[in-house]
Every structure is written in C-alpha cells, then in structure tokens.
Motif scaffolding. Structure first.
Motif, PDB file in Angstrom:
ATOM      1  N   GLU A   3      15.053 -39.532  34.858  1.00 44.59           N
ATOM      2  CA  GLU A   3      16.050 -38.527  35.226  1.00 44.59           C
ATOM      3  C   GLU A   3      15.744 -37.949  36.614  1.00 44.59           C
ATOM      4  O   GLU A   3      16.662 -37.696  37.415  1.00 44.59           O
TER       5      GLU A   3
ATOM      6  N   ARG B  65      19.540 -32.713  29.529  1.00 47.54           N
ATOM      7  CA  ARG B  65      20.028 -33.065  30.857  1.00 47.54           C
ATOM      8  C   ARG B  65      21.426 -32.515  31.093  1.00 47.54           C
ATOM      9  O   ARG B  65      21.721 -31.939  32.146  1.00 47.54           O
ATOM     10  N   GLN B  66      22.311 -32.695  30.118  1.00 50.38           N
ATOM     11  CA  GLN B  66      23.691 -32.230  30.291  1.00 50.38           C
ATOM     12  C   GLN B  66      23.751 -30.716  30.437  1.00 50.38           C
ATOM     13  O   GLN B  66      24.514 -30.186  31.258  1.00 50.38           O
TER      14      GLN B  66
ATOM     15  N   HIS C 170      19.106 -25.564  41.576  1.00 51.73           N
ATOM     16  CA  HIS C 170      18.754 -24.416  40.739  1.00 51.73           C
ATOM     17  C   HIS C 170      18.081 -23.351  41.602  1.00 51.73           C
ATOM     18  O   HIS C 170      17.386 -23.675  42.577  1.00 51.73           O
TER      19      HIS C 170
ATOM     20  N   HIS D  43      19.016 -36.645  38.708  1.00 51.97           N
ATOM     21  CA  HIS D  43      19.705 -35.769  37.749  1.00 51.97           C
ATOM     22  C   HIS D  43      18.947 -34.457  37.546  1.00 51.97           C
ATOM     23  O   HIS D  43      19.559 -33.405  37.312  1.00 51.97           O
ATOM     24  N   LEU D  44      17.628 -34.507  37.623  1.00 54.39           N
ATOM     25  CA  LEU D  44      16.790 -33.334  37.426  1.00 54.39           C
ATOM     26  C   LEU D  44      15.739 -33.290  38.522  1.00 54.39           C
ATOM     27  O   LEU D  44      15.420 -34.311  39.146  1.00 54.39           O
TER      28      LEU D  44
ATOM     29  N   GLU E 203      22.335 -29.668  33.873  1.00 54.81           N
ATOM     30  CA  GLU E 203      23.231 -29.997  34.980  1.00 54.81           C
ATOM     31  C   GLU E 203      24.386 -29.009  35.099  1.00 54.81           C
ATOM     32  O   GLU E 203      24.958 -28.826  36.181  1.00 54.81           O
ATOM     33  N   GLN E 204      24.750 -28.343  33.994  1.00 57.49           N
ATOM     34  CA  GLN E 204      25.918 -27.461  33.984  1.00 57.49           C
ATOM     35  C   GLN E 204      25.563 -25.980  33.993  1.00 57.49           C
ATOM     36  O   GLN E 204      26.449 -25.136  33.915  1.00 57.49           O
TER      37      GLN E 204
ATOM     38  N   ARG F  73      18.145 -28.422  37.272  1.00 63.03           N
ATOM     39  CA  ARG F  73      19.140 -29.190  38.018  1.00 63.03           C
ATOM     40  C   ARG F  73      18.848 -29.075  39.509  1.00 63.03           C
ATOM     41  O   ARG F  73      18.267 -28.074  39.969  1.00 63.03           O
TER      42      ARG F  73
END
Length: 399
Positions: free
Chosen positions: A342, A322-323, A266, A347-348, A326-327, A263
């Motif tokens: 992505e 991805r989800q 990170h 997103h990444l 991201e979390q 993410r």
C-alpha cells in the motif's frame, strides 16, 4: 477415503504377523475375510501393500507408509475409547464416529444427518449404539439442542484427528502412485494472506498443479481450534508468545514490526518531531482486542502513560483500513510488511514515529505430533522460501 477401522485393524495384524492365518486367528476372522479386507484396502490405495513370498506377506513401501499412519490414527483413537469403555475400541465403527462428530457440530440429529447425507434415524441409531457401549450419555438434551458431554468431546476430538491422519495416509499413497489426491488446509492470518501465501502457492503450483489448497480465515482462536481438531494442517501468521497451549509447535520464519500509517496529505504526514501524544488525538483503525497488533498498540500508550485514542475502529481488514484512511483523517496501526504494498503504490504513507518494542515473530504453527506428507512438506518449503525473500527494513529505510 480409507476409513474402515476394522479393515485397518486387520491390515495391521497382517503387517505385524506377516501371515493371513495368524492375522485371522488374532482377529477372530476367517482367512478369506482377512484376504478380502486387505484386497479392499489395496484397491482403495491403488497400490499393492504386501509382497507375497514363501516366508509370508511382507509390506511394500506403500504398506509401510500406510502402517505408520494407521498406527498413529488408531493409537490416538484407542486411547480415547479405552477411557470410556474397555470394548469400545474394538466395537466402534467409522460410521458411528462420523455421526458422533456431525451431531456434536450441528447439535441436532436432523442437521447432522443432512450434513452426512444420511437419514435421521441412522444417525440417531449410531449415536445410541455408542452410548449403549460406553454406558453413559454422550449428549445433554437441552432446549437449545444437543450439548456434547466431556466424554463425547474427548472421543470426537480423537476421532477427528484419527481421520485427519488417515486422510494424510491417502495423500501419501496417491503420491506414491503418481497422483494428486486430497487437499492442504491453511489457516491464514492477515499478514500471510497479503504477503506470503500468494507467492508460496504460486511456487507450489509449479510442481503440484492439481492438489487443492484451502485457505481458512478468521479470528486466531477459531483457527487454532480448527488446527487442534485436525481440520487445518498449518497456521501461518503472527506467533503467540508464550505459546497458548502445549500441544502445538511454533516455528518462526522472520520478524516484523508495527507502523502507523495515514493517507497522503494527512495533517501529520511528513511532520518532524512527531510524538505519540499527537497521534493519539486522531481516530484510529486497529485490530480487535486480544490480537498481537492490538496488544502492542495498547502497550505503546500504557508504557508512556499517555491516554490511548478514544475513537477506534476495531478491524483486521486491510481493505477497510485503506479505504477509511483514504477518505478521512483516521490513522492506522498495522504490520509494516502487510502495508508495504500500500505504501509502495502511494495509497498510504508511514508516519515518522518509531514504535519501540513492537517487533513480533511471524511463522508457522502446527500440531506438535503432526507429520506432514511429501506434498504438505513441499508446501511448507514454498512458504519458507517466500519468507526468506521478505526482510524487515529498518525505519530509516522507509522515510
């Protein structure tokens, strides 16, 4: 659906002898019966299969196309049938073979009958007739259901491939008549679903807006099995090296490599001098064992004698990866091209760590003796065109 095997054998005799009389003699039928069989096939085809001339009956373009497909279908079926019984090739019917296939899949007469829309006694009788002709049981009756014997599997597999060939014949004849009939079944691996197929299908739809395209997903072994049984026309995705079995053909389209992603924000994102040992301290989302990505991932740590990450989520789902990334502080190992969108959307982010030796070929897998119809070939051309629009950028270009 051109599936009446007896009519097809009569058709081939007329094709070879150019005579209803000689075909009737060879098939031990009356001339009216031969004429009726040909007429029914022409009605199903929607095209004339023969030109009536003083010298005899000569195949039209549609007749030649159908003849080529029928020879391939019956050749495959007859070889399997002859190994079980000398007369089986001539006595078996399409209905019996469809019942055999359904029972093999359902492992139960009642479920097979429901699948075919027939009564249970009809399906049981069809299989019993085949067993009587072959002189051997085709199923083992167990407490868990009916298990196909080796003889049954051989015959059912040949029948399934023969029916697939006849489905292709129906597609070809429809194309000649200016109609769109049938469907193309694609076994798709994750990279193809996110990268190639949308573009290829959109391009294909511009010239063939009505032909159904079915996209099947699942583990590679399941997709390969469906391809070899004739349920799927082509697989698109990572090729296996060496080829897992001799009866398939693999055609590379382009090469891809792997990248580790995280993410934005990170702890490892953007760090210079990153090592494999450092990323191994974080939990990972990576494909299941046996997949090309997982094999290359595991090899990175084995080659450098570094302990592999202990905390793993095994999944081929890009959405899940991805989800989760991201979390959390999970990392993901994925195809560079598959996660390109992505990364482009923010997103990444790719970690600045090279993964040597992870280049892998992406391409098409088909049965080695598969002959595509014009529509199927047009679809493959669209896939190849979509692949040419995609190039693997070296790591230096994505930093």
């Amino acid at each position: 659906m051109i599936r009446n095997l007896r009519h097809l054998r009569v058709f081939l005799e007329v094709l070879d002898t150019t005579s209803v009389t000689r075909a009737a003699e060879a098939c031990h039928l009356s001339q009216p019966a031969v004429t009726q069989a040909v007429a029914k096939l022409e009605a199903e085809a929607g095209l004339p299969l023969f030109r009536h001339m003083p010298q005899g009956l000569f195949a039209t373009e549609a007749g030649l196309a159908l003849g080529a497909r029928v020879r391939r279908a019956l050749g495959r079926l007859d070889a399997a049938a002859a190994a079980l019984s000398p007369r089986l090739a001539l006595t078996t019917t399409g209905s019996q073979l469809r019942a055999l296939i359904a029972v093999r899949e359902a492992e139960n007469f009642t479920l097979a009958a429901r699948r075919l829309g027939l009564s249970q006694p009809s399906v049981h009788r069809a299989v019993s007739d085949l067993e009587r002709e072959t002189g051997r049981p085709l199923f083992e009756r167990t407490a868990h259901g009916l298990i196909a014997t080796k003889a049954c599997r051989t015959l059912a597999d040949a029948a399934r491939l023969a029916f697939a060939e006849l489905d292709q014949a129906a597609m070809e004849l429809a194309e000649m008549a200016g109609r769109e009939v049938g469907r193309i079944v694609v076994g798709s691996m994750p990279l193809a679903r996110s990268l190639l197929l949308p573009q290829a299908i959109a391009a294909f739809r511009q010239t063939r807006p009505l032909l159904t395209i079915r996209v099947e997903e699942g583990p590679y072994d399941d997709l390969l099995g469906a391809l070899r049984r004739g349920e799927t026309d082509v697989l698109i995705g990572a090729l296996r090296l060496p080829s897992p079995i001799a009866d398939i053909r693999q055609a590379p389209l382009f090469e891809d490599d792997l990248v580790i992603v995280a993410r934005p924000g990170h702890p490892l994102a953007g760090r210079g001098g990153l090592t494999l040992a450092e990323v191994a301290e974080f939990p990972f989302v990576v494909n299941r064992p046996g997949s090309p990505i997982r094999s290359l991932f595991d090899a990175q740590f084995a080659d450098q004698a570094i302990p592999a990450p202990r905390s793993l989520i095994e999944s081929g789902s890009l959405i899940l990866m991805r989800q989760l990334l991201e979390q959390s502080d999970h990392l993901g190992c994925a195809s560079r091209l598959q996660v390109a969108a992505e990364i482009a959307h923010g997103h990444l982010v790719p970690l600045p760590l090279l993964l040597p030796g992870t280049t892998r070929p992406i391409g098409l897998t088909t049965r080695i003796d598969w002959v595509p119809t014009a529509s199927q070939q047009a679809f493959l051309d669209c896939v190849a065109q979509a692949a040419r629009a995609r190039t693997v950028r070296p790591y230096s270009q994505i930093q």
